[in-house]
Every structure is written in structure tokens, then in C-alpha cells.
Motif scaffolding. Structure first.
Motif, PDB file in Angstrom:
ATOM      1  N   ILE A 229     -15.042 -33.271   3.736  1.00  0.00           N
ATOM      2  CA  ILE A 229     -13.856 -33.239   4.591  1.00  0.00           C
ATOM      3  C   ILE A 229     -14.239 -32.552   5.891  1.00  0.00           C
ATOM      4  CG2 ILE A 229     -11.488 -32.416   4.876  1.00  0.00           C
ATOM      5  CD1 ILE A 229     -11.334 -32.297   1.763  1.00  0.00           C
ATOM      6  N   GLY A 230     -14.182 -33.300   6.980  1.00  0.00           N
ATOM      7  CA  GLY A 230     -14.361 -32.714   8.304  1.00  0.00           C
ATOM      8  C   GLY A 230     -13.006 -32.231   8.782  1.00  0.00           C
ATOM      9  N   LEU A 231     -12.943 -31.002   9.212  1.00  0.00           N
ATOM     10  CA  LEU A 231     -11.674 -30.432   9.665  1.00  0.00           C
ATOM     11  C   LEU A 231     -11.741 -30.227  11.171  1.00  0.00           C
ATOM     12  CD1 LEU A 231      -9.495 -27.861   8.001  1.00  0.00           C
ATOM     13  CD2 LEU A 231     -10.195 -27.410  10.322  1.00  0.00           C
ATOM     14  N   THR A 232     -10.794 -30.823  11.872  1.00  0.00           N
ATOM     15  CA  THR A 232     -10.722 -30.626  13.319  1.00  0.00           C
ATOM     16  C   THR A 232      -9.523 -29.755  13.655  1.00  0.00           C
ATOM     17  OG1 THR A 232      -9.375 -32.606  13.747  1.00  0.00           O
ATOM     18  CG2 THR A 232     -11.784 -32.871  13.804  1.00  0.00           C
ATOM     19  N   THR A 233      -9.636 -29.088  14.779  1.00  0.00           N
ATOM     20  CA  THR A 233      -8.552 -28.247  15.270  1.00  0.00           C
ATOM     21  C   THR A 233      -8.736 -28.094  16.775  1.00  0.00           C
ATOM     22  OG1 THR A 233      -7.331 -26.193  14.894  1.00  0.00           O
ATOM     23  CG2 THR A 233      -9.741 -26.053  14.836  1.00  0.00           C
ATOM     24  N   THR A 234      -7.977 -27.219  17.372  1.00  0.00           N
ATOM     25  CA  THR A 234      -8.139 -26.931  18.791  1.00  0.00           C
ATOM     26  C   THR A 234      -8.945 -25.646  18.934  1.00  0.00           C
ATOM     27  OG1 THR A 234      -6.097 -25.640  18.856  1.00  0.00           O
ATOM     28  CG2 THR A 234      -5.909 -28.000  19.338  1.00  0.00           C
ATOM     29  N   ALA A 235      -9.507 -25.433  20.090  1.00  0.00           N
ATOM     30  CA  ALA A 235     -10.340 -24.244  20.329  1.00  0.00           C
ATOM     31  C   ALA A 235      -9.564 -22.960  20.061  1.00  0.00           C
ATOM     32  CB  ALA A 235     -10.878 -24.266  21.751  1.00  0.00           C
ATOM     33  N   ARG A 236      -8.264 -22.962  20.342  1.00  0.00           N
ATOM     34  CA  ARG A 236      -7.476 -21.733  20.169  1.00  0.00           C
ATOM     35  C   ARG A 236      -7.086 -21.468  18.722  1.00  0.00           C
ATOM     36  NH1 ARG A 236      -1.600 -23.578  22.597  1.00  0.00           N
ATOM     37  NH2 ARG A 236      -1.291 -25.238  21.088  1.00  0.00           N
ATOM     38  N   ASN A 237      -7.377 -22.407  17.829  1.00  0.00           N
ATOM     39  CA  ASN A 237      -6.865 -22.293  16.467  1.00  0.00           C
ATOM     40  C   ASN A 237      -7.948 -22.237  15.394  1.00  0.00           C
ATOM     41  OD1 ASN A 237      -4.392 -21.803  15.430  1.00  0.00           O
ATOM     42  ND2 ASN A 237      -3.596 -23.848  15.763  1.00  0.00           N
ATOM     43  N   GLN A 238      -9.111 -21.676  15.695  1.00  0.00           N
ATOM     44  CA  GLN A 238     -10.193 -21.597  14.717  1.00  0.00           C
ATOM     45  C   GLN A 238      -9.805 -20.750  13.495  1.00  0.00           C
ATOM     46  OE1 GLN A 238     -13.183 -23.308  14.822  1.00  0.00           O
ATOM     47  NE2 GLN A 238     -12.186 -24.375  16.492  1.00  0.00           N
ATOM     48  N   PHE A 239      -8.994 -19.723  13.696  1.00  0.00           N
ATOM     49  CA  PHE A 239      -8.564 -18.883  12.585  1.00  0.00           C
ATOM     50  C   PHE A 239      -7.803 -19.710  11.551  1.00  0.00           C
ATOM     51  CE2 PHE A 239      -5.438 -16.045  10.539  1.00  0.00           C
ATOM     52  CZ  PHE A 239      -6.308 -15.147   9.938  1.00  0.00           C
ATOM     53  N   ASP A 240      -6.899 -20.554  12.016  1.00  0.00           N
ATOM     54  CA  ASP A 240      -6.136 -21.399  11.106  1.00  0.00           C
ATOM     55  C   ASP A 240      -7.043 -22.382  10.361  1.00  0.00           C
ATOM     56  OD1 ASP A 240      -3.816 -20.133  11.796  1.00  0.00           O
ATOM     57  OD2 ASP A 240      -2.957 -21.820  12.897  1.00  0.00           O
ATOM     58  N   ALA A 241      -8.116 -22.838  10.994  1.00  0.00           N
ATOM     59  CA  ALA A 241      -9.065 -23.736  10.324  1.00  0.00           C
ATOM     60  C   ALA A 241      -9.677 -23.027   9.120  1.00  0.00           C
ATOM     61  CB  ALA A 241     -10.145 -24.193  11.298  1.00  0.00           C
TER      62      ALA A 241
END
Length: 158
Positions: free
Chosen positions: A65-77
Motif C-alpha cells: 500500500i503506497g500512502l500519499t498525503t500532503t507535505a504538511r500532513n506527514q504526521f497523519d500519514a
């Protein structure tokens, strides 16, 4: 973490429970700025394996599973992945988070569009060498995973 997987396939139901656990993760301001790219095809897994730091984790897995997010939301990843790891474990499925060393190739293989940032890739599969920890062996588990002693981490403030 599991790095060697058996050939036993992961059922659609188990994979869905793992993905639902990721979806249910806490999210800063409830933005839910993530997307999950699921790979089960053996050829695609082998190609994707070449883009991470430990290729064997993915090439031997039954899914990734590749998980994408935004730069500001790495903690949530990280919170998302943690939920998925725990849900997988509850299903008897092992996992390992994988850092990406060839970002352009990995995002191309996953079909990640511009504007999304690939945080990491989680490999999944039933362990080749299952280990069932005993409840009375907590100290042994903590030694095996090489964690600092609790008295080095806790400051009592009362």
C-alpha cells in the motif's frame, strides 16, 4: 515488523479491514489528506520493490500500500500506517513500512498524480516464520525489538 512472507494470499476482506483502519486514523482538523494505492499484482510488486530501500520486503509480499498525503500532513500519514499495521496484525498479517529511494519511479508505478506526495509504502503478507508472543514474555519482546529501558524514557513529575 515482518520481512519474509509466505505465498498465502490476503483475502479481499482482510485487506479491506486494513484499509478501513487507515481510513479511520486520526486526522489533523479532520482533513484526511491521504490516499491509498494498493498493489497485488506480482509483476508490479517486483517493479515497485526496486524503488525502496529494502526491496525484499515488497518483492516477497502479497500486497503493498503506497500512502500519499500532503507535505504538511506527514504526521497523519504515520498515524494511518500505524493503524494499518495493527489491523494487519489482528488479521495475522505481517507488515513492514518501506522508505522510498526512487520517488519518481515509485510514483509512476503507483499512478500517483501531481500534487500528492508519496509518504511510504507498506508491505503486507502472512509471515513465513509466524511468531506468537506469549503474554508473559513482554521483556523478551522488548529486548528483541531493541527499545530503550522505560526508566530512560519516563520522567515522573508528581
Amino acid at each position: 515488523m515482518v520481512h519474509e512472507y509466505s505465498d498465502k494470499p490476503i483475502s479481499d476482506e482482510s485487506l479491506r479491514r486494513v484499509l478501513e483502519a487507515g481510513r479511520a486514523a486520526g486526522s489533523s482538523q479532520n482533513r484526511q489528506e491521504w490516499k491509498f494505492y494498493v498493489v497485488r499484482d506480482r509483476t508490479r510488486l517486483a517493479e515497485l520493490a526496486q524503488t525502496v530501500y529494502a526491496p525484499g520486503n515488497i518483492s516477497g509480499a502479497q500486497a503493498a500500500i503506497g500512502l500519499t498525503t500532503t507535505a504538511r500532513n506527514q504526521f497523519d500519514a504515520g498515524r494511518c500506517f500505524q493503524n494499518m499495521v495493527i489491523a494487519a496484525w489482528a488479521e495475522g498479517i505481517g507488515s513492514a513500512p518501506n522508505g522510498v529511494r526512487q520517488m519518481e519511479a515509485a510514483t509512476r508505478l503507483l499512478g500517483v498524480p501531481p500534487g500528492e506526495e508519496l509518504a511510504a509504502i507498506l508491505s503486507l503478507g502472512y509471515p513465513l516464520h509466524p511468531h506468537t508472543p506469549r503474554a508473559d514474555d513482554v521483556d523478551g519482546i522488548l529486548r528483541r525489538i531493541k527499545r530503550k529501558p522505560l526508566d530512560e524514557l519516563v520522567v515522573w513529575v508528581d
